[in-house]
Design a protein around this motif. Structure first.
Motif, PDB file in Angstrom:
ATOM      1  N   ILE A  23      -5.975  -6.498   5.540  1.00  0.00           N
ATOM      2  CA  ILE A  23      -7.127  -5.644   5.244  1.00  0.00           C
ATOM      3  C   ILE A  23      -7.638  -5.925   3.829  1.00  0.00           C
ATOM      4  O   ILE A  23      -8.847  -5.925   3.577  1.00  0.00           O
ATOM      5  CB  ILE A  23      -6.812  -4.141   5.478  1.00  0.00           C
ATOM      6  CG1 ILE A  23      -8.084  -3.281   5.374  1.00  0.00           C
ATOM      7  CG2 ILE A  23      -5.765  -3.621   4.496  1.00  0.00           C
ATOM      8  CD1 ILE A  23      -9.131  -3.544   6.430  1.00  0.00           C
ATOM      9  N   CYS A  75      -2.821  -2.186  14.234  1.00  0.00           N
ATOM     10  CA  CYS A  75      -3.648  -1.247  13.474  1.00  0.00           C
ATOM     11  C   CYS A  75      -3.876   0.043  14.258  1.00  0.00           C
ATOM     12  O   CYS A  75      -4.328   0.016  15.391  1.00  0.00           O
ATOM     13  CB  CYS A  75      -4.993  -1.878  13.133  1.00  0.00           C
ATOM     14  SG  CYS A  75      -6.091  -0.714  12.299  1.00  0.00           S
ATOM     15  N   PRO A  76      -3.558   1.195  13.674  1.00  0.00           N
ATOM     16  CA  PRO A  76      -3.722   2.462  14.390  1.00  0.00           C
ATOM     17  C   PRO A  76      -5.192   2.787  14.670  1.00  0.00           C
ATOM     18  O   PRO A  76      -5.464   3.681  15.463  1.00  0.00           O
ATOM     19  CB  PRO A  76      -3.100   3.494  13.442  1.00  0.00           C
ATOM     20  CG  PRO A  76      -3.144   2.869  12.100  1.00  0.00           C
ATOM     21  CD  PRO A  76      -2.990   1.402  12.324  1.00  0.00           C
ATOM     22  N   ILE A  77      -6.099   2.077  14.017  1.00  0.00           N
ATOM     23  CA  ILE A  77      -7.522   2.333  14.254  1.00  0.00           C
ATOM     24  C   ILE A  77      -8.143   1.131  14.980  1.00  0.00           C
ATOM     25  O   ILE A  77      -9.355   1.028  15.104  1.00  0.00           O
ATOM     26  CB  ILE A  77      -8.239   2.618  12.912  1.00  0.00           C
ATOM     27  CG1 ILE A  77      -7.445   3.611  12.053  1.00  0.00           C
ATOM     28  CG2 ILE A  77      -9.649   3.172  13.104  1.00  0.00           C
ATOM     29  CD1 ILE A  77      -7.327   5.020  12.611  1.00  0.00           C
ATOM     30  N   ILE A  85       0.816  -1.210   0.000  1.00  0.00           N
ATOM     31  CA  ILE A  85       0.000   0.000   0.000  1.00  0.00           C
ATOM     32  C   ILE A  85       0.850   1.262   0.000  1.00  0.00           C
ATOM     33  O   ILE A  85       0.564   2.220  -0.693  1.00  0.00           O
ATOM     34  CB  ILE A  85      -0.949   0.050   1.225  1.00  0.00           C
ATOM     35  CG1 ILE A  85      -1.871  -1.163   1.250  1.00  0.00           C
ATOM     36  CG2 ILE A  85      -1.775   1.315   1.224  1.00  0.00           C
ATOM     37  CD1 ILE A  85      -2.857  -1.143   2.399  1.00  0.00           C
ATOM     38  N   ILE A  87      -8.688  -1.840  14.086  1.00  0.00           N
ATOM     39  CA  ILE A  87      -9.682  -2.557  13.288  1.00  0.00           C
ATOM     40  C   ILE A  87      -9.567  -4.051  13.577  1.00  0.00           C
ATOM     41  O   ILE A  87      -8.475  -4.618  13.536  1.00  0.00           O
ATOM     42  CB  ILE A  87      -9.487  -2.253  11.790  1.00  0.00           C
ATOM     43  CG1 ILE A  87      -9.689  -0.750  11.553  1.00  0.00           C
ATOM     44  CG2 ILE A  87     -10.450  -3.062  10.941  1.00  0.00           C
ATOM     45  CD1 ILE A  87      -9.362  -0.293  10.148  1.00  0.00           C
ATOM     46  N   CYS A 133     -10.264   2.030   7.742  1.00  0.00           N
ATOM     47  CA  CYS A 133      -8.848   1.880   7.378  1.00  0.00           C
ATOM     48  C   CYS A 133      -8.256   3.179   6.820  1.00  0.00           C
ATOM     49  O   CYS A 133      -8.845   3.819   5.960  1.00  0.00           O
ATOM     50  CB  CYS A 133      -8.708   0.769   6.353  1.00  0.00           C
ATOM     51  SG  CYS A 133      -7.064   0.602   5.656  1.00  0.00           S
ATOM     52  N   ILE A 134      -7.085   3.560   7.325  1.00  0.00           N
ATOM     53  CA  ILE A 134      -6.415   4.763   6.816  1.00  0.00           C
ATOM     54  C   ILE A 134      -5.233   4.403   5.920  1.00  0.00           C
ATOM     55  O   ILE A 134      -4.392   5.248   5.625  1.00  0.00           O
ATOM     56  CB  ILE A 134      -5.983   5.722   7.953  1.00  0.00           C
ATOM     57  CG1 ILE A 134      -5.043   5.022   8.942  1.00  0.00           C
ATOM     58  CG2 ILE A 134      -7.203   6.274   8.685  1.00  0.00           C
ATOM     59  CD1 ILE A 134      -4.457   5.967  10.006  1.00  0.00           C
ATOM     60  N   ARG A 135      -5.157   3.123   5.494  1.00  0.00           N
ATOM     61  CA  ARG A 135      -4.170   2.684   4.493  1.00  0.00           C
ATOM     62  C   ARG A 135      -2.741   2.966   4.900  1.00  0.00           C
ATOM     63  O   ARG A 135      -1.973   3.562   4.147  1.00  0.00           O
ATOM     64  CB  ARG A 135      -4.431   3.376   3.152  1.00  0.00           C
ATOM     65  CG  ARG A 135      -5.851   3.294   2.653  1.00  0.00           C
ATOM     66  CD  ARG A 135      -6.070   2.131   1.722  1.00  0.00           C
ATOM     67  NE  ARG A 135      -7.446   2.148   1.218  1.00  0.00           N
ATOM     68  CZ  ARG A 135      -8.450   1.461   1.742  1.00  0.00           C
ATOM     69  NH1 ARG A 135      -8.257   0.689   2.804  1.00  0.00           N
ATOM     70  NH2 ARG A 135      -9.655   1.515   1.211  1.00  0.00           N
ATOM     71  N   CYS A 136      -2.400   2.551   6.113  1.00  0.00           N
ATOM     72  CA  CYS A 136      -1.044   2.786   6.594  1.00  0.00           C
ATOM     73  C   CYS A 136      -0.117   1.639   6.239  1.00  0.00           C
ATOM     74  O   CYS A 136       1.095   1.794   6.226  1.00  0.00           O
ATOM     75  CB  CYS A 136      -1.053   3.006   8.100  1.00  0.00           C
ATOM     76  SG  CYS A 136      -1.385   1.488   9.014  1.00  0.00           S
ATOM     77  N   GLY A 137      -0.687   0.455   6.015  1.00  0.00           N
ATOM     78  CA  GLY A 137       0.129  -0.696   5.648  1.00  0.00           C
ATOM     79  C   GLY A 137       0.722  -1.461   6.827  1.00  0.00           C
ATOM     80  O   GLY A 137       1.393  -2.472   6.625  1.00  0.00           O
ATOM     81  N   ALA A 138       0.456  -1.021   8.058  1.00  0.00           N
ATOM     82  CA  ALA A 138       1.068  -1.693   9.215  1.00  0.00           C
ATOM     83  C   ALA A 138       0.632  -3.158   9.311  1.00  0.00           C
ATOM     84  O   ALA A 138       1.426  -4.029   9.668  1.00  0.00           O
ATOM     85  CB  ALA A 138       0.718  -0.959  10.503  1.00  0.00           C
ATOM     86  N   CYS A 139      -0.627  -3.437   8.970  1.00  0.00           N
ATOM     87  CA  CYS A 139      -1.087  -4.824   9.088  1.00  0.00           C
ATOM     88  C   CYS A 139      -0.404  -5.722   8.058  1.00  0.00           C
ATOM     89  O   CYS A 139      -0.213  -6.913   8.294  1.00  0.00           O
ATOM     90  CB  CYS A 139      -2.611  -4.917   8.985  1.00  0.00           C
ATOM     91  SG  CYS A 139      -3.323  -4.275   7.464  1.00  0.00           S
TER      92      CYS A 139
HETATM   93  S1  SF4 Z   1      -3.204  -1.462   9.938  1.00  0.00           S
HETATM   94 FE1  SF4 Z   1      -5.348  -0.783  10.027  1.00  0.00          FE
HETATM   95  S2  SF4 Z   1      -5.343   1.243   9.134  1.00  0.00           S
HETATM   96 FE2  SF4 Z   1      -3.379   0.324   8.581  1.00  0.00          FE
HETATM   97  S3  SF4 Z   1      -3.749  -0.616   6.559  1.00  0.00           S
HETATM   98 FE3  SF4 Z   1      -4.155  -2.198   8.052  1.00  0.00          FE
HETATM   99  S4  SF4 Z   1      -6.354  -2.052   8.497  1.00  0.00           S
HETATM  100 FE4  SF4 Z   1      -5.751  -0.164   7.452  1.00  0.00          FE
END
Ligand code: SF4
Lengths: 247, 481
Positions: free
Chosen positions: B343, B374-376, B154, B378, B314-320
């Motif tokens: 995600i 996940c920063p949110i 991402i 999720i 999701c804020i598309r950070c790519g951490a997951c």
């Molecule tokens: S870690 Fe959370 S916010 Fe970041 S891409 Fe994955 S689902 Fe999205």
């Protein structure tokens, strides 16, 4: 306008509403921030300004500290001469031929043009109707100098609101950018900035401006093998000159 | 819509698994991302991080639960700022809108700053077909555009390409051969792209956040290409999923603290750009025309399902992705569509259709690492389970059911696990049955289907001589309790 393509807004929003199983109207459980009266936002902004002026010293120190961590070269100038001298020496070192700058009050406090011209550089003012612009292409400049509208200590960020006299690209096109920061422009954190800009919009709507840029250090990329390269499409070198006397 | 290959997960991932070079590289670089994130959280303090995550989650929940209201507000404010707002229910509509804008204004060169939705729409081939040249200007996106590939990650779309591969590509495609080091490659791309950046007549961006109250589009970038796209061309178009709205400008403070830290471990990115419609008459520069295209393209299916709605936070950070043991092995392309990783395994099946993405929700060990980073916050594992059960039982969003064997096994599993007596009997039978096949603590090959299919790509842990329940009981007795 675009006719006949896309979904009409009422229809699109109705389908979202249907997916949510919701009735039209504001949220049933209101979001405190969004039902706050304008007067209360104004009060918070006033309290913020008071806090900022009481803590100015500490905020400027923090700004200088964080900005240098984020890749700015920070110089705290003790007076006009010191500030002008810093930019002069930088231009000399870089063998600057062409400088672009914006039109802002700060250039009244820090008159750079003569010093830079004495080096043999040409100074172009990036504003409409400026004679010096002529056939000049700002993309050819090797140094860009701007003021800022705010500086955020929390993140080491210069905030610029482009408008008449302040082009979007003065701080973008040249490989080196110098930002002149007055201590009175320093904010403690992101919350202060967004509160003030929110209030500006609530007051002035469309006249609050078309654009806001946060700049934090040089441009960079790590898109090849995650190896950091400083200097992508924007400047590779950024200098923050804090005008550290009673401004 | 961009080509969907989600049904090829098994084949595609097997290929990546067999590529030893990519394997070692993937593990290393995902670790780098993961480490940078952990460090940034440590710096801000884990307690503060928790607070921010909770704030972020609550803002997203509130906004998505009332999305119609905030979309209306956003439309009104963007319009008041002098912009045009368009709604597209699917990819075809979104393409038609962009096409109409480009053609009626005679736009020939479009510079693009990263937009995932434009990948969903297959925008680049479409623009080419109508005679508007699309140029990706983010270095990673530019590399994959030259290579004619799709993003691998991402936030690091070309991370799977070694510098040797990039060097070869630049030699072949942009006439800059034999570049040795990465700095020189970035420099070459900068030079080639600069010409496009200063002469384009159309700018296309995505959006990280849309602020409803002020009609503001926010972009978070490092390279500066997003600033060019929003400053130079005379027509600017932002294309974005409808879930990107936040109510107030003040909400941005939370997300700007969350996103760069979770994504790259940065405290803030080099640039955060806020666009409030077109340039004002007195401005020095900026687009004369501004368009915002808000896209559904299957998102309302996520919205309508209370179990899956949070995928839209999701804020598309790519951490997951970085933390996922499956992504770290199979990489981004195996997932077969725009959104990879944990995600992606939730979003893609719903957006492109469950029936052709049945493998994705299973491409997870449900270890929960994605949810933890996940920063949110999720709850991805929960959603993966929901999708698995929708697949096995058939659901409103899926017309197919799982195979007979899968359904029987999943029913049988439930019975077994709810009866200690049945479980004990099954263990004894299992110990007898595995005896001829097991080597050490693993079974490498099983001759009978459906087990043979399982052991074709994996080793199966053999049943331990003593069950966990037995061991636990003995321990307690030893300790004299
Ligand atoms: S870690 Fe959370 S916010 Fe970041 S891409 Fe994955 S689902 Fe999205």
């Amino acid at each position: 306008m675009i006719e006949g393509v896309g979904t009409p807004s009422e229809q699109f929003i109705a389908s979202v509403r249907e997916a949510l199983g919701r009735k039209a109207g504001p949220p049933e459980r209101p979001y405190a921030r969004m039902v706050e009266e304008r007067a209360s936002v104004e009060e918070r902004a006033e309290a913020t300004m008071e806090r900022l002026s009481a803590n100015r010293r500490a905020n400027v120190d923090e700004l200088a500290r964080v900005a240098s961590l984020r890749g700015w070269v920070v110089h705290r100038a003790e007076g006009v001469e010191d500030a002008v001298g810093y930019v002069y020496q930088l231009a000399q070192k870089l063998e600057t031929r062409r400088v672009v700058r914006s039109v802002e009050d700060v250039f009244g406090d820090v008159p750079l043009d003569d010093a830079l011209t004495s080096l043999g550089a040409t100074v172009h003012v990036m504003a409409r109707g400026d004679e010096s612009a002529g056939s000049f292409d700002p993309a050819d400049a090797d140094l860009g100098v701007t003021g800022v509208d705010y500086a955020i200590a929390e993140t080491g960020t210069a905030v610029i609101l482009p408008r008449r006299g302040v082009s979007r690209v003065t701080s973008l096109l040249p490989p080196v950018h110098v930002a002149l920061v007055k201590p009175s422009q320093t904010l403690e954190g992101l919350d202060d900035l967004y509160l003030l800009r929110r209030l500006a919009y609530l007051r002035d709507g469309v006249d609050a401006g078309s654009y806001m840029n946060f700049i934090t250090g040089p441009s960079r990329t790590a898109d090849i093998e995650q190896t950091l390269v400083i200097g992508a499409h924007g400047p590779r070198e950024t200098h923050m000159v804090i005008l550290d006397w009673g401004l | 819509m961009s080509e969907v290959k989600t049904q090829e997960f098994r084949r595609a991932s097997a290929k990546v698994l067999a590529n030893a070079k990519l394997q070692s590289y993937l593990g290393r670089s995902m670790g780098t991302f993961d480490g940078a994130r952990a460090e940034a959280i440590e710096e801000i303090s884990p307690e503060r991080w928790e607070e921010l995550r909770q704030q972020g989650r609550e803002i997203k929940r509130h906004t998505l639960d009332n999305l119609d209201y905030y979309l209306e507000m956003l439309q009104e404010r963007v319009t008041a700022n002098g912009g045009h707002v368009h709604f597209a229910k699917d990819a075809a509509e979104a393409r038609a809108i962009v096409g109409q804008i480009a053609q009626t204004r005679g736009l020939k060169l479009a510079i693009k700053s990263k937009s995932m939705v434009s990948e969903e729409m297959g925008l680049n081939p479409f623009l080419e077909s109508i005679g508007t040249e699309p140029v990706e200007t983010d270095l990673g996106e530019y590399i994959i555009q030259l290579a004619e590939e799709t993003p691998f990650h991402i936030i690091a779309p070309a991370m799977h390409k070694s510098k040797e591969e990039v060097s070869e590509l630049f030699g072949e495609k942009i006439g800059r051969p034999n570049l040795q080091d990465i700095e020189a490659m970035a420099g070459a791309a900068r030079e080639v792209l600069r010409e496009k950046l200063v002469s384009a007549d159309m700018g296309i961006t995505g959006a990280n956040f849309l602020v409803a109250e002020t009609g503001t589009v926010t972009l978070i970038t490092n390279e500066g290409n997003g600033r060019f796209c929003t400053s130079v061309p005379r027509v600017l178009v932002s294309i974005t999923g409808m879930e990107k709205v936040v109510p107030s400008m003040e909400d941005l403070a939370t997300f700007i603290r969350l996103l760069p830290r979770a994504a790259t471990g940065q405290r803030i990115s080099s640039y955060v750009t806020h666009v409030y419609g077109p340039k004002r008459p007195e401005d020095e520069d900026g687009p004369e025309e501004y368009h915002l295209i808000i896209v559904d393209n299957g998102r309302s299916k996520l919205l309508a399902d209370p179990d899956l709605r949070e995928a839209l936070y999701c804020i598309r950070c790519g951490a997951c992705l970085n933390t996922c043991p499956v992504y770290r092995k199979v990489g981004g392309h195996s997932y077969g569509w725009v959104y990879p990783g944990p995600i992606g395994a939730v979003v893609s099946p719903v957006l492109v259709g469950l029936e052709r993405s049945k493998d994705l929700p299973n491409a997870s060990s449900l270890c929960g690492a994605c949810k933890d980073v996940c920063p949110i916050k999720i709850n991805i594992p929960h959603m993966l389970l929901k999708l698995r059960s929708q697949i096995s039982e058939g659901s409103p969003t899926s017309s197919t059911k799982a195979s007979f064997v899968d359904r029987i096994t999943s029913k049988g599993y439930r019975r077994l696990m709810s009866s200690p007596r049945l479980l004990g009997m099954a263990r004894t039978l299992g110990l007898l049955a595995q005896w001829p096949f097991s080597r050490g603590s693993f079974i490498r090959r099983m001759p009978i289907p459906p087990f043979s299919r399982w052991t074709r790509t994996r080793d199966m842990p053999a049943l331990a001589p003593k069950s966990f329940r037995q061991v636990w009981k003995e321990r307690l007795e030893e300790e004299g309790r």
